[in-house]
Design a protein around this motif. Structure first.
Motif, PDB file in Angstrom:
ATOM      1  N   THR A  67     -39.291  53.038 -42.938  1.00  0.00           N
ATOM      2  CA  THR A  67     -38.784  53.747 -44.117  1.00  0.00           C
ATOM      3  C   THR A  67     -38.471  55.207 -43.796  1.00  0.00           C
ATOM      4  O   THR A  67     -37.436  55.750 -44.226  1.00  0.00           O
ATOM      5  CB  THR A  67     -39.828  53.675 -45.247  1.00  0.00           C
ATOM      6  N   LEU A  68     -39.342  55.865 -43.026  1.00  0.00           N
ATOM      7  CA  LEU A  68     -39.115  57.264 -42.679  1.00  0.00           C
ATOM      8  C   LEU A  68     -37.862  57.451 -41.823  1.00  0.00           C
ATOM      9  O   LEU A  68     -37.033  58.331 -42.095  1.00  0.00           O
ATOM     10  CB  LEU A  68     -40.350  57.803 -41.953  1.00  0.00           C
ATOM     11  N   CYS A 104     -49.285  51.799 -48.701  1.00  0.00           N
ATOM     12  CA  CYS A 104     -49.847  51.634 -47.355  1.00  0.00           C
ATOM     13  C   CYS A 104     -51.235  52.266 -47.262  1.00  0.00           C
ATOM     14  O   CYS A 104     -52.137  51.711 -46.611  1.00  0.00           O
ATOM     15  CB  CYS A 104     -48.915  52.255 -46.318  1.00  0.00           C
ATOM     16  N   ARG A 155     -43.909  49.462 -41.613  1.00  0.00           N
ATOM     17  CA  ARG A 155     -43.181  49.696 -42.869  1.00  0.00           C
ATOM     18  C   ARG A 155     -42.984  51.195 -43.118  1.00  0.00           C
ATOM     19  O   ARG A 155     -41.887  51.641 -43.488  1.00  0.00           O
ATOM     20  CB  ARG A 155     -43.945  49.071 -44.036  1.00  0.00           C
ATOM     21  N   GLY A 156     -44.023  51.967 -42.891  1.00  0.00           N
ATOM     22  CA  GLY A 156     -43.887  53.409 -43.094  1.00  0.00           C
ATOM     23  C   GLY A 156     -42.929  54.051 -42.110  1.00  0.00           C
ATOM     24  O   GLY A 156     -42.083  54.880 -42.492  1.00  0.00           O
ATOM     25  N   THR A 161     -45.471  46.856 -51.734  1.00  0.00           N
ATOM     26  CA  THR A 161     -46.052  47.182 -50.436  1.00  0.00           C
ATOM     27  C   THR A 161     -47.432  46.576 -50.286  1.00  0.00           C
ATOM     28  O   THR A 161     -47.780  46.036 -49.226  1.00  0.00           O
ATOM     29  CB  THR A 161     -46.113  48.709 -50.257  1.00  0.00           C
ATOM     30  N   PHE A 208     -40.236  56.630 -50.751  1.00  0.00           N
ATOM     31  CA  PHE A 208     -41.093  56.901 -49.598  1.00  0.00           C
ATOM     32  C   PHE A 208     -42.511  57.231 -50.043  1.00  0.00           C
ATOM     33  O   PHE A 208     -43.489  56.768 -49.439  1.00  0.00           O
ATOM     34  CB  PHE A 208     -40.509  58.059 -48.786  1.00  0.00           C
ATOM     35  N   ILE A 216     -44.248  53.966 -51.242  1.00  0.00           N
ATOM     36  CA  ILE A 216     -44.588  53.113 -50.102  1.00  0.00           C
ATOM     37  C   ILE A 216     -45.781  53.699 -49.352  1.00  0.00           C
ATOM     38  O   ILE A 216     -46.682  52.971 -48.907  1.00  0.00           O
ATOM     39  CB  ILE A 216     -43.378  52.931 -49.179  1.00  0.00           C
ATOM     40  N   ALA A 217     -45.801  55.023 -49.205  1.00  0.00           N
ATOM     41  CA  ALA A 217     -46.941  55.670 -48.551  1.00  0.00           C
ATOM     42  C   ALA A 217     -48.226  55.450 -49.330  1.00  0.00           C
ATOM     43  O   ALA A 217     -49.296  55.206 -48.747  1.00  0.00           O
ATOM     44  CB  ALA A 217     -46.664  57.160 -48.380  1.00  0.00           C
TER      45      ALA A 217
END
Length: 538
Positions: free
Chosen positions: A118-119, A207, A114-115, A95, A200, A203-204
């Motif tokens: 993904t969510l 970000c 991206r977030g 990421t 998730f 990735i969070a």
């Protein structure tokens, strides 16, 4: 063993049986390679220095990427963090590599896409898994395959929607990737919920690190790049017009030296304007994602900057045509150009002043001067008009040339009438060249005399057309002057768009005292297009 050689060729051999020519070639290659290796450190240092000097923010961006990767690597290096996340920490590294961009707006756009992708993909995948788990294995496989087909088709088709393609295309790609990974793997993997949660979270984390370094560590804004790019385009057009008019009236030796130079400054000035459409739209899009970071928290109308760029491109097309007059094969004699040199240079100077005033108004975020179109501009136009009217012979030709043309036309008409009488073809009297051509085309004769008439009249009509054309020696300058006047006419459109930008963006009012002192810097403007690195989805 005898050495075989071609007929007529002699090959010298050394003691080891290797041809002397091959040995010399290898020596030459080794020397060339060693020379390149010696020059490589110097070339590398010059390249590093040049890239950093063009825009020092590139070094800052490289530092921010290194800092972000170091922070995200702590998920592997620190034992408590690694035990909590495990091997899924690789998603955080990916990421950071993919999301972190040069400006804050680009990073926000990609990070939030991206977030969000993904969510949404995880939520939809859980819903489909919840329904499929209540059925048998065969129905579950069919249901998952049908869901993947429908969601993939619908999401891909939505990528063609203009609004989604412009703002959320990257998010849709991440949605497709995450949805397929979770949905398909859920058929074989039991604890897919934990895998989705871990991905998730990682990735969070990635970000969040990107947003932290992009917004808080030496932030660079797309809006500022768009703002400065607009100022640079106005200044580039001003310099191009001034240099173009000066070169047109300079000596041929100076033009030859300019042609031999590595880069034409006139072309360099308007090239950035012509190639700015995609860059302006991209920067305006990223600027719309950025928070209000100015001192007064104004939200600038970035789309109005795009409109200003469109008007500048239309203005730049005329500058390109003006530059083409310098490279034309047919040129007005130097003595004739000198008659119009002063009014043209004055007119170009006034246009340059107006463009520089527009650039300063945008740079300082203030309204334009009320005297941006001064009386000097109108006086220069009137002087150019007076100079052209004072030389009618250059543009309309002399009386002797007119008389010669009339005599040639009369001779051609007489010869044609004689041919018509010899072949028994009667045509009405010719008054003008255009009426003669029209009557010849519309006249209907019999099939027997039509072929003879065509053979006779074809060379005569060609002579009439050639003799009726009168090429003026000032015709190339007339094209140059008309383009210069067209630039003045299109200047009004640029002023209107800039004033509209100042009104919407709430620019401060013009104050003459603010512009009493000018500080000029010869540093070339930053080319923001070179700061946009290629994007790769992951």
């Amino acid at each position: 063993m005898a050495t075989k050689v071609h007929v007529g060729m002699e090959t010298e051999m050394n003691g080891n049986g290797v041809p002397e020519k091959v040995k010399n070639n290898w020596k030459k290659r080794i020397l060339d390679f060693s020379g390149k290796m010696k020059r490589f450190p110097g070339w590398l240092w010059r390249t590093i220095w040049k890239v950093g000097r063009e825009d020092p923010r590139r070094m800052i961006h490289a530092f921010k990427v290194g800092l972000s990767l170091t922070l995200v690597s702590l998920l592997y290096l620190v034992d408590p963090l690694f035990k909590g996340i495990g091997q899924n920490a690789i998603w955080a590294v990916m990421t950071v590599v993919v999301v972190l961009e040069f400006t804050a707006g680009a990073t926000l756009c990609k990070g939030l896409n991206r977030g969000l992708g993904t969510l949404l993909a995880g939520s939809l995948a859980f819903f489909i898994e919840f329904i499929a788990s209540k059925s048998g294995k065969v129905f579950r496989a069919v249901f998952i395959g049908a869901a993947v087909f429908l969601i993939g088709t619908a999401a891909t088709y939505m990528r063609f929607f203009p609004y989604i393609k412009k703002n959320y295309d990257y998010g849709v790609v991440i949605f497709l990737l995450t949805f397929n990974l979770i949905t398909v793997s859920s058929y074989r993997v039991e604890n897919v919920l934990k895998i989705a949660h871990d991905r998730f979270y990682t990735i969070a984390i990635g970000c969040a690190i990107c947003l932290f370094t992009s917004l808080l560590v030496f932030p660079m804004w797309s809006g500022e790049d768009l703002h400065n790019s607009t100022v640079g385009k106005l200044e580039g057009l001003a310099k191009s017009i001034k240099a173009c008019v000066n070169d047109y009236f300079n000596d041929s030796k100076l033009k030859e030296n300019r042609d031999k130079s590595s880069e034409d400054p006139i072309y360099k000035g308007y090239k950035a304007v012509l190639d700015s459409k995609s860059t302006d739209e991209t920067l305006a899009l990223y600027a719309s994602w950025e928070p209000r970071h100015s001192r007064h928290c104004y939200r600038f109308p970035w789309q109005q900057y795009v409109k200003v760029g469109a008007v500048l491109r239309q203005f730049g097309y005329t500058v390109v045509a003006l530059h083409g007059c310098l490279q034309s094969e047919i040129q007005t004699p130097r003595s004739a150009q000198a008659l119009f040199k002063d009014p043209c240079i004055r007119l170009a100077g006034e246009v340059t002043k107006a463009l520089m005033e527009l650039a300063n108004s945008i740079r300082n975020r203030r309204h334009c001067s009320p005297e941006i179109l001064s009386d000097h501009l109108h006086e220069a136009l009137q002087d150019l008009n007076t100079a052209i009217k004072s030389q009618p012979r250059l543009f309309l030709g002399s009386k002797n040339n007119k008389a010669n043309n009339m005599l040639a036309l009369a001779a051609a008409h007489a010869a044609r009438h004689k041919q018509e009488k010899d072949h028994g073809v009667s045509l009405s009297s010719v008054k003008t060249d255009s009426s003669a051509l029209l009557e010849w085309k519309t006249k209907r004769v019999s099939e027997q005399g039509k072929e003879n008439e065509r053979k006779v009249l074809r060379p005569q009509l060609s002579k009439i057309a050639i003799t009726s054309l009168e090429f003026s020696e000032a015709l190339p300058f007339a094209a140059f002057a008309s383009l210069l006047v067209e630039i003045v006419a299109r200047l009004d459109n640029v002023i209107e768009e800039v004033e509209e930008l100042g009104r919407i963006a709430c620019y401060k009012e013009f104050n003459p005292d603010d512009d009493e002192i000018f500080v000029t810097c010869e540093k070339p403007p930053v080319d923001v297009t070179q700061n946009q690195l290629p994007s790769h989805a992951a």
